[in-house]
Design an enzyme around this catalytic site. Structure first.
Site, PDB file in Angstrom:
ATOM      1  N   ASP A 123      30.606  53.362  37.941  1.00 20.98           N
ATOM      2  CA  ASP A 123      30.423  52.240  38.860  1.00 20.98           C
ATOM      3  C   ASP A 123      29.489  52.573  40.022  1.00 20.98           C
ATOM      4  OD1 ASP A 123      32.918  50.041  38.251  1.00 20.98           O
ATOM      5  OD2 ASP A 123      33.126  52.050  37.442  1.00 20.98           O
ATOM      6  N   HIS A 125      26.671  50.978  40.482  1.00 18.81           N
ATOM      7  CA  HIS A 125      26.325  49.612  40.913  1.00 18.81           C
ATOM      8  C   HIS A 125      25.129  49.557  41.858  1.00 18.81           C
ATOM      9  CE1 HIS A 125      29.118  46.980  38.945  1.00 18.81           C
ATOM     10  NE2 HIS A 125      30.178  47.679  39.330  1.00 18.81           N
ATOM     11  N   ASP A 153      28.510  50.619  34.318  1.00 17.00           N
ATOM     12  CA  ASP A 153      28.273  49.834  35.533  1.00 17.00           C
ATOM     13  C   ASP A 153      27.268  50.531  36.446  1.00 17.00           C
ATOM     14  OD1 ASP A 153      31.412  48.055  36.135  1.00 17.00           O
ATOM     15  OD2 ASP A 153      30.091  48.120  34.418  1.00 17.00           O
ATOM     16  N   ASN A 185      30.738  46.894  31.553  1.00 17.11           N
ATOM     17  CA  ASN A 185      30.638  45.441  31.377  1.00 17.11           C
ATOM     18  C   ASN A 185      29.432  44.851  32.111  1.00 17.11           C
ATOM     19  OD1 ASN A 185      32.046  45.960  33.893  1.00 17.11           O
ATOM     20  ND2 ASN A 185      32.481  43.764  33.985  1.00 17.11           N
ATOM     21  N   HIS A 186      28.811  45.618  33.006  1.00 19.69           N
ATOM     22  CA  HIS A 186      27.605  45.129  33.681  1.00 19.69           C
ATOM     23  C   HIS A 186      26.331  45.496  32.925  1.00 19.69           C
ATOM     24  CE1 HIS A 186      28.870  43.348  37.578  1.00 19.69           C
ATOM     25  NE2 HIS A 186      29.997  43.959  37.237  1.00 19.69           N
TER      26      HIS A 186
END
Length: 207
Positions: A123, A125, A153, A185-186
């Protein structure tokens, strides 16, 4: 690549093709640190080379960690660990009602970290400077002597998603068996349109 381009350059030429080298990747990361871009031609080279490597991998990849070696990953601590334990216990209860046998193994963290590191990163991000901090804390960027597992992610939400994914892909090209990238999922076109990666890439590198 225009002669006026003054940023990091890959070895090679348009006619013979380009090569992603450690020196180029280090110069690219430093350029990103200064919030500069690389040429779109080199960005394409990184993405296409990484795509070729990733497409050759099976859907499920075993990552062996030899005795005495380490793999950099992220640990769950405190409330997050307890929250997951609670979720796992309720899942076990539901399955009991369906007469399904489910065995769960929960390992508490040791009070002192073991001498060999096993920490999973996830993550990021689009937080490029957090990614650099992870490298620093882990004793350096990915290499055959310093393998990493990133748990998805990589993009969206942050303002430097392009820099994050190009850096991770470039290291994947350099060390394909020592940097492992699990898809989150991103890592989907729909999420990228909603949460910003699509717009960021268009703004920085064109449609």
């Amino acid at each position: 690549v225009e002669p006026s381009y003054a940023g990091p350059r890959m070895e090679g030429s348009e006619e013979k093709g380009f090569t992603i080298t450690k020196e180029f990747v280090e110069e690219m990361v430093e350029a990103f640190r200064q919030q500069k871009k690389i040429h779109k031609r080199f960005a394409f080279e990184i993405v296409l080379t990484a795509q070729k490597i990733l497409k050759e991998l099976p859907p499920l990849v075993d990552v062996p960690v030899p005795r005495g070696k380490h793999l950099t990953v992220r640990r769950e601590r405190g409330k997050e660990r307890e929250r997951k334990r609670g979720r796992e216990r309720s899942f076990e209860q539901k399955n009991k009602n369906k007469k399904q046998k489910l065995t769960l193994f929960l390992f508490p963290l040791p009070k002192k970290p073991p001498s060999t590191k096993h920490q999973v990163c996830g993550d990021v991000h689009g937080q490029f400077y957090d990614l650099l901090n992870i490298f620093e804390l882990a004793g350096g960027p990915p290499s055959d002597a310093n393998p990493f597992l990133f748990n998805g992610d990589f993009v969206d939400r942050g303002s430097f998603s392009a820099e994050v994914i190009l850096t991770l892909f470039a290291y994947k090209c350099l060390y394909p068996t020592s940097l492992h990238l699990a898809r989150g999922n991103h890592e989907t076109a729909g999420m990228n349109r909603i949460y910003g990666f699509d717009g960021e890439v268009r703004a920085k590198y064109g449609g």
